[in-house]
Design a protein around this motif. Structure first.
Motif, PDB file in Angstrom:
ATOM      1  N   ALA A 173       0.855  -1.182   0.000  1.00 42.12           N
ATOM      2  CA  ALA A 173       0.000   0.000   0.000  1.00 42.12           C
ATOM      3  C   ALA A 173       0.896   1.240   0.000  1.00 42.12           C
ATOM      4  N   TYR A 174       0.303   2.413   0.213  1.00 40.88           N
ATOM      5  CA  TYR A 174       1.116   3.622   0.208  1.00 40.88           C
ATOM      6  C   TYR A 174       0.571   4.665   1.179  1.00 40.88           C
ATOM      7  N   ASP A 175       1.463   5.548   1.566  1.00 44.44           N
ATOM      8  CA  ASP A 175       1.139   6.668   2.441  1.00 44.44           C
ATOM      9  C   ASP A 175       0.498   7.757   1.584  1.00 44.44           C
ATOM     10  N   THR A 176      -0.778   7.993   1.783  1.00 49.98           N
ATOM     11  CA  THR A 176      -1.488   8.951   0.931  1.00 49.98           C
ATOM     12  C   THR A 176      -0.923  10.364   1.065  1.00 49.98           C
ATOM     13  N   LEU A 177      -0.420  10.722   2.230  1.00 52.77           N
ATOM     14  CA  LEU A 177       0.145  12.064   2.399  1.00 52.77           C
ATOM     15  C   LEU A 177       1.389  12.250   1.546  1.00 52.77           C
ATOM     16  N   ARG A 178       2.185  11.196   1.380  1.00 53.73           N
ATOM     17  CA  ARG A 178       3.360  11.278   0.509  1.00 53.73           C
ATOM     18  C   ARG A 178       2.925  11.479  -0.943  1.00 53.73           C
ATOM     19  N   HIS A 179       1.851  10.816  -1.347  1.00 55.46           N
ATOM     20  CA  HIS A 179       1.351  11.004  -2.709  1.00 55.46           C
ATOM     21  C   HIS A 179       0.828  12.426  -2.905  1.00 55.46           C
ATOM     22  N   ILE A 180       0.148  12.938  -1.902  1.00 52.00           N
ATOM     23  CA  ILE A 180      -0.388  14.294  -1.998  1.00 52.00           C
ATOM     24  C   ILE A 180       0.735  15.318  -2.154  1.00 52.00           C
ATOM     25  N   ASP A 181       1.886  15.020  -1.549  1.00 51.74           N
ATOM     26  CA  ASP A 181       3.018  15.947  -1.609  1.00 51.74           C
ATOM     27  C   ASP A 181       3.899  15.722  -2.835  1.00 51.74           C
ATOM     28  N   PHE A 182       3.561  14.763  -3.675  1.00 47.61           N
ATOM     29  CA  PHE A 182       4.313  14.515  -4.897  1.00 47.61           C
ATOM     30  C   PHE A 182       4.246  15.752  -5.787  1.00 47.61           C
ATOM     31  N   TRP A 183       5.358  16.108  -6.409  1.00 49.38           N
ATOM     32  CA  TRP A 183       5.402  17.360  -7.179  1.00 49.38           C
ATOM     33  C   TRP A 183       4.333  17.428  -8.260  1.00 49.38           C
ATOM     34  N   PHE A 184       3.993  16.298  -8.865  1.00 45.35           N
ATOM     35  CA  PHE A 184       2.978  16.317  -9.928  1.00 45.35           C
ATOM     36  C   PHE A 184       1.631  16.769  -9.374  1.00 45.35           C
ATOM     37  N   VAL A 185       1.298  16.293  -8.178  1.00 44.19           N
ATOM     38  CA  VAL A 185       0.048  16.688  -7.540  1.00 44.19           C
ATOM     39  C   VAL A 185       0.136  18.128  -7.060  1.00 44.19           C
ATOM     40  N   ARG A 186       1.173  18.434  -6.329  1.00 42.54           N
ATOM     41  CA  ARG A 186       1.310  19.743  -5.691  1.00 42.54           C
ATOM     42  C   ARG A 186       1.347  20.895  -6.710  1.00 42.54           C
ATOM     43  N   GLU A 187       2.016  20.670  -7.833  1.00 46.11           N
ATOM     44  CA  GLU A 187       2.266  21.766  -8.763  1.00 46.11           C
ATOM     45  C   GLU A 187       1.420  21.734 -10.036  1.00 46.11           C
ATOM     46  N   TYR A 188       0.865  20.572 -10.376  1.00 47.16           N
ATOM     47  CA  TYR A 188       0.198  20.470 -11.674  1.00 47.16           C
ATOM     48  C   TYR A 188      -1.260  20.016 -11.608  1.00 47.16           C
ATOM     49  N   VAL A 189      -1.564  19.006 -10.821  1.00 49.35           N
ATOM     50  CA  VAL A 189      -2.953  18.540 -10.721  1.00 49.35           C
ATOM     51  C   VAL A 189      -3.316  18.378  -9.249  1.00 49.35           C
ATOM     52  N   PRO A 190      -3.485  19.476  -8.534  1.00 51.19           N
ATOM     53  CA  PRO A 190      -3.783  19.384  -7.097  1.00 51.19           C
ATOM     54  C   PRO A 190      -5.116  18.698  -6.805  1.00 51.19           C
ATOM     55  N   GLU A 191      -5.971  18.592  -7.815  1.00 53.67           N
ATOM     56  CA  GLU A 191      -7.254  17.913  -7.617  1.00 53.67           C
ATOM     57  C   GLU A 191      -7.073  16.449  -7.219  1.00 53.67           C
ATOM     58  N   ILE A 192      -5.948  15.865  -7.568  1.00 51.10           N
ATOM     59  CA  ILE A 192      -5.691  14.472  -7.186  1.00 51.10           C
ATOM     60  C   ILE A 192      -5.684  14.326  -5.667  1.00 51.10           C
ATOM     61  N   ALA A 193      -5.288  15.374  -4.963  1.00 53.55           N
ATOM     62  CA  ALA A 193      -5.233  15.320  -3.502  1.00 53.55           C
ATOM     63  C   ALA A 193      -6.607  15.036  -2.902  1.00 53.55           C
ATOM     64  N   ASP A 194      -7.671  15.547  -3.535  1.00 60.17           N
ATOM     65  CA  ASP A 194      -9.019  15.297  -3.027  1.00 60.17           C
ATOM     66  C   ASP A 194      -9.341  13.812  -3.053  1.00 60.17           C
ATOM     67  N   LEU A 195      -8.911  13.135  -4.115  1.00 53.33           N
ATOM     68  CA  LEU A 195      -9.117  11.693  -4.214  1.00 53.33           C
ATOM     69  C   LEU A 195      -8.290  10.957  -3.162  1.00 53.33           C
ATOM     70  N   GLU A 196      -7.033  11.315  -3.028  1.00 56.35           N
ATOM     71  CA  GLU A 196      -6.144  10.614  -2.097  1.00 56.35           C
ATOM     72  C   GLU A 196      -6.626  10.720  -0.657  1.00 56.35           C
ATOM     73  N   ARG A 197      -7.240  11.829  -0.309  1.00 53.77           N
ATOM     74  CA  ARG A 197      -7.720  12.004   1.064  1.00 53.77           C
ATOM     75  C   ARG A 197      -8.871  11.063   1.395  1.00 53.77           C
ATOM     76  N   THR A 198      -9.519  10.485   0.397  1.00 57.87           N
ATOM     77  CA  THR A 198     -10.619   9.554   0.647  1.00 57.87           C
ATOM     78  C   THR A 198     -10.126   8.110   0.764  1.00 57.87           C
ATOM     79  N   ARG A 199      -8.855   7.865   0.512  1.00 56.09           N
ATOM     80  CA  ARG A 199      -8.326   6.507   0.457  1.00 56.09           C
ATOM     81  C   ARG A 199      -7.630   6.132   1.765  1.00 56.09           C
ATOM     82  N   PRO A 200      -7.663   4.856   2.119  1.00 55.05           N
ATOM     83  CA  PRO A 200      -6.925   4.431   3.309  1.00 55.05           C
ATOM     84  C   PRO A 200      -5.428   4.537   3.076  1.00 55.05           C
ATOM     85  N   SER A 201      -4.702   5.023   4.060  1.00 58.39           N
ATOM     86  CA  SER A 201      -3.256   5.136   3.950  1.00 58.39           C
ATOM     87  C   SER A 201      -2.594   3.871   4.495  1.00 58.39           C
TER      88      SER A 201
END
Length: 248
Positions: A123-151
């Motif tokens: 599995a993966y740490d969703t907070l690490r995915h949220i902080d990935f540069w692609f999410v943070r700088e280009y598609v921040p909407e992905i963070a909304d999805l990651e917050r709904t997933r189990p870490s």
């Protein structure tokens, strides 16, 4: 869109984009230890199934089953929350990058415990995915999805895990998981790469296209390389992937 529907729709590119990386395979084999019979839950195309053991693949998506290679272990359509497997029927239950797609992840983990004394979950740490540069700088909407997933921590706690191992991403990782191209940003410009990433497939297409346009511009101007020059010297990076092992 359910996990089954999602992968029936986007799964057509998985056999191209999601190839076994031997470094992760070695870690999974070590975690499975001496287990000879394995239920691979949410098996997909079978990227991390051992070839020298008895494996039953359990996968809800017809499209993913269709892409399993010739000679792969037999596959049965099933959802994690209701596995057609007897109590303690196998030595180990394996679940690789699938728990975050389950409708009721706690019920699915209970099923893993029911059918096998050993559970090995990637599995993966969703907070690490949220902080990935692609999410943070280009598609921040992905963070909304990651917050709904189990870490990974949630999953480890639910299973009462005995060990949690960090699986870093080498820069030349061969399995196209979402952050796999952390040092190879131009890869995200390829639609085939994006189709193999469920996080992108489940995010508003307009937001993804906007982000890709900006990434293309930043690569052309050199801005991405200037901003992320620290990544270019790394051989591997911790994107949050964790191998969770629990034994009853």
């Amino acid at each position: 869109m359910s996990g089954t529907d999602l992968y029936d729709e986007i799964g057509t590119g998985y056999s191209w984009g999601r190839r076994t990386d031997p470094r992760w395979m070695a870690e999974i084999l070590a975690a499975l230890g001496t287990a000879r019979s394995i239920a691979d839950v949410g098996a997909g195309t079978g990227s991390y199934e051992p070839h020298d053991r008895t494996v039953l693949a359990l996968e809800p998506s017809v499209e993913m089953i269709r892409q399993r290679p010739p000679g792969a272990s037999p596959a049965v359509r099933a959802v994690a929350e209701a596995l057609p497997v007897r109590d303690h029927a196998v030595d180990a239950a394996l679940a690789v990058l699938t728990v975050h797609h389950w409708t009721d992840w706690r019920a699915g983990l209970a099923e893993l415990r029911r059918i096998a004394p050993l559970q090995v979950v990637l599995a993966y740490d969703t907070l690490r995915h949220i902080d990935f540069w692609f999410v943070r700088e280009y598609v921040p909407e992905i963070a909304d999805l990651e917050r709904t997933r189990p870490s990974a921590d949630d999953i480890a706690h639910e299973l009462g895990a005995q060990s949690v191992t960090v699986l870093p991403l080498p820069w030349d990782f061969t399995d196209g998981v979402f952050p796999a191209y952390w040092r190879r940003p131009a890869a995200y410009l390829d639609p085939r790469v994006r189709r193999a990433c469920s996080a992108l497939a489940q995010t508003d297409p307009g937001a993804v296209e906007r982000g890709i346009r900006q990434l293309r511009a930043d690569l052309g101007s050199g801005r991405w390389h200037e901003r992320h020059r620290d990544l270019l010297d790394l051989d591997e990076w911790d994107a949050g992937f964790r191998l969770i092992v629990s034994r009853a």
